[in-house]
Design a protein around this motif. Structure first.
Motif, mmCIF file in Angstrom:
data_model
loop_
_atom_site.group_PDB
_atom_site.id
_atom_site.type_symbol
_atom_site.label_atom_id
_atom_site.label_comp_id
_atom_site.label_asym_id
_atom_site.label_seq_id
_atom_site.Cartn_x
_atom_site.Cartn_y
_atom_site.Cartn_z
ATOM 1 N N UNK A 54 0.822 -1.206 0.000
ATOM 2 C CA UNK A 54 0.000 0.000 0.000
ATOM 3 C C UNK A 54 0.860 1.262 0.000
ATOM 4 N N UNK A 55 1.999 1.226 0.653
ATOM 5 C CA UNK A 55 2.898 2.386 0.654
ATOM 6 C C UNK A 55 3.468 2.623 -0.741
ATOM 7 N N UNK A 56 3.822 1.545 -1.444
ATOM 8 C CA UNK A 56 4.321 1.695 -2.818
ATOM 9 C C UNK A 56 3.251 2.286 -3.727
ATOM 10 N N UNK A 57 2.019 1.866 -3.557
ATOM 11 C CA UNK A 57 0.937 2.425 -4.367
ATOM 12 C C UNK A 57 0.762 3.915 -4.086
ATOM 13 N N UNK A 58 0.950 4.311 -2.837
ATOM 14 C CA UNK A 58 0.871 5.732 -2.502
ATOM 15 C C UNK A 58 1.987 6.518 -3.176
ATOM 16 N N UNK A 59 3.186 5.954 -3.212
ATOM 17 C CA UNK A 59 4.311 6.626 -3.867
ATOM 18 C C UNK A 59 4.056 6.767 -5.362
ATOM 19 N N UNK A 60 3.548 5.708 -5.988
ATOM 20 C CA UNK A 60 3.227 5.785 -7.415
ATOM 21 C C UNK A 60 2.179 6.863 -7.679
ATOM 22 N N UNK A 61 1.215 6.975 -6.776
ATOM 23 C CA UNK A 61 0.193 8.009 -6.930
ATOM 24 C C UNK A 61 0.795 9.402 -6.804
ATOM 25 N N UNK A 62 1.689 9.602 -5.861
ATOM 26 C CA UNK A 62 2.282 10.919 -5.649
ATOM 27 C C UNK A 62 3.146 11.358 -6.824
ATOM 28 N N UNK A 63 3.675 10.427 -7.584
ATOM 29 C CA UNK A 63 4.473 10.802 -8.748
ATOM 30 C C UNK A 63 3.612 11.448 -9.840
ATOM 31 N N UNK A 64 2.312 11.285 -9.742
ATOM 32 C CA UNK A 64 1.423 11.933 -10.701
ATOM 33 C C UNK A 64 1.149 13.380 -10.332
ATOM 34 N N UNK A 65 1.702 13.834 -9.224
ATOM 35 C CA UNK A 65 1.414 15.187 -8.742
ATOM 36 C C UNK A 65 1.884 16.252 -9.725
ATOM 37 N N UNK A 66 3.060 16.028 -10.320
ATOM 38 C CA UNK A 66 3.621 17.049 -11.211
ATOM 39 C C UNK A 66 2.859 17.166 -12.519
ATOM 40 N N UNK A 67 2.225 16.086 -12.964
ATOM 41 C CA UNK A 67 1.526 16.105 -14.244
ATOM 42 C C UNK A 67 0.020 16.238 -14.111
ATOM 43 N N UNK A 68 -0.508 16.098 -12.900
ATOM 44 C CA UNK A 68 -1.960 16.165 -12.718
ATOM 45 C C UNK A 68 -2.433 17.615 -12.808
ATOM 46 N N UNK A 69 -3.612 17.866 -13.405
ATOM 47 C CA UNK A 69 -4.120 19.240 -13.474
ATOM 48 C C UNK A 69 -4.483 19.815 -12.116
ATOM 49 N N UNK A 70 -4.932 18.965 -11.198
ATOM 50 C CA UNK A 70 -5.280 19.405 -9.854
ATOM 51 C C UNK A 70 -4.486 18.584 -8.851
ATOM 52 N N UNK A 71 -3.427 19.193 -8.306
ATOM 53 C CA UNK A 71 -2.570 18.464 -7.384
ATOM 54 C C UNK A 71 -3.215 18.174 -6.047
ATOM 55 N N UNK A 72 -4.185 19.004 -5.633
ATOM 56 C CA UNK A 72 -4.834 18.792 -4.344
ATOM 57 C C UNK A 72 -5.595 17.475 -4.309
ATOM 58 N N UNK A 73 -6.183 17.079 -5.418
ATOM 59 C CA UNK A 73 -6.881 15.799 -5.453
ATOM 60 C C UNK A 73 -5.919 14.642 -5.252
ATOM 61 N N UNK A 74 -4.730 14.761 -5.828
ATOM 62 C CA UNK A 74 -3.728 13.709 -5.645
ATOM 63 C C UNK A 74 -3.314 13.628 -4.181
#
Length: 285
Positions: free
Chosen positions: A62-82
């Motif tokens: 689950x921690x690895x999945x969270x890290x993978x999700x956070x890597x989308x922060x730079x490319x996501x249109x809305x970082x707060x949702x991430x």
């Protein structure tokens, strides 16, 4: 007669009679009773160890999945949702850690440390990565441990816990991350920050690599200060940390010297090519 089978002395007695005589000769002694109690205690401890290993594996996943999700922060249109979604995932990880804390009630945590250490390291990596994205700073081990103090959510859970135990258990549980687990988690964080640097450049963010370079340099200086006086695992990860720092500094050098020459959409390709060259020079696969 010749050629016949030789009878043993006790073959004249029925098998059942011999078994009864054996049990009468060797009744359960105090020593055997003690060994049976030792066997039960060891089996109970082994079962608990296996349960902790499974929980640690779930925490790691689950921690690895969270890290993978956070890597989308730079490319996501809305970082707060991430960030909000990552917080939900980390809450689920903490519920797993709460189960670990409940398993360790009345136990010496260091006897089971090898079972839970991989999961705690991955959790530290995920939490510190999220904290850096929010504040551009490093979370402390005290702040992490504050988040690992749990209370009973409802009366039903408290009733179940007290009914399963002979003694009344407290309604709060806590699990402390050891300094070694914290250092190993921070060392793994540097690899995620290096990937964040490359992805930031690919998205046209020029300022983040320079912030990451200074941040990683401070972490590297801290690990260098520990040196060989720390645990073996910490000194072993110092080499990987140095490689991550070199890749980020190389990205900053390229931005500073050739940033105006290379189009923004090609910077990520240039960095990935130079990263491969650095790995080949260092003999990494």
């Amino acid at each position: 007669g010749s050629g016949g089978f030789r009878k043993r002395k006790h073959d004249n007695f029925p098998h059942g009679q011999r078994r009864e005589e054996k049990e009468n000769v060797n009744p359960p002694s105090a020593l055997m009773t003690s060994f049976k109690s030792f066997q039960m205690e060891l089996d109970t401890r082994h079962d608990k160890y296996e349960r902790l290993v499974k929980l640690s594996r779930d925490i790691t996943i689950e921690s690895k999945r969270t890290i993978f999700l956070l890597h989308r922060f730079t490319s996501a249109p809305n970082g707060e949702e991430i960030l909000n979604e990552s917080e939900v995932k980390l809450d689920a990880v903490r519920r797993k850690i709460k189960q670990v804390a409940q398993e360790l009630i009345g136990e010496d945590m260091y006897q089971f440390h090898r079972a839970i250490s991989p999961g705690l390291q991955e959790y530290v990596e995920a939490v510190s990565f999220q904290y850096f994205i929010k504040t551009r700073s490093l979370i402390s081990v005290e702040e992490i441990n504050k988040q690992l103090i749990f209370t009973a959510e409802d009366k039903e859970e408290t009733t179940n816990m007290t009914s399963n135990c002979h003694d009344k258990q407290p309604h709060t549980w806590s699990l402390k991350v050891t300094p070694v687990d914290y250092l190993l988690g921070v060392a793994d964080l540097t690899g995620e920050l290096m990937r964040l640097c490359i992805s930031s450049v690919g998205n046209g963010d020029i300022d983040t690599p320079f912030e990451l370079s200074q941040f990683l340099r401070q972490i590297y200086d801290g690990f260098t200060f520990i040196g060989n006086t720390g645990p073996y695992e910490v000194s072993k990860k110092l080499y990987t940390l140095k490689q991550s720092l070199a890749k980020v500094e190389n990205a900053c050098y390229t931005l500073k010297v050739r940033g105006s020459e290379i189009p923004k959409h090609m910077l990520a390709d240039v960095f990935s090519t130079k990263t491969e060259l650095i790995d080949q020079e260092d003999g990494l696969p």
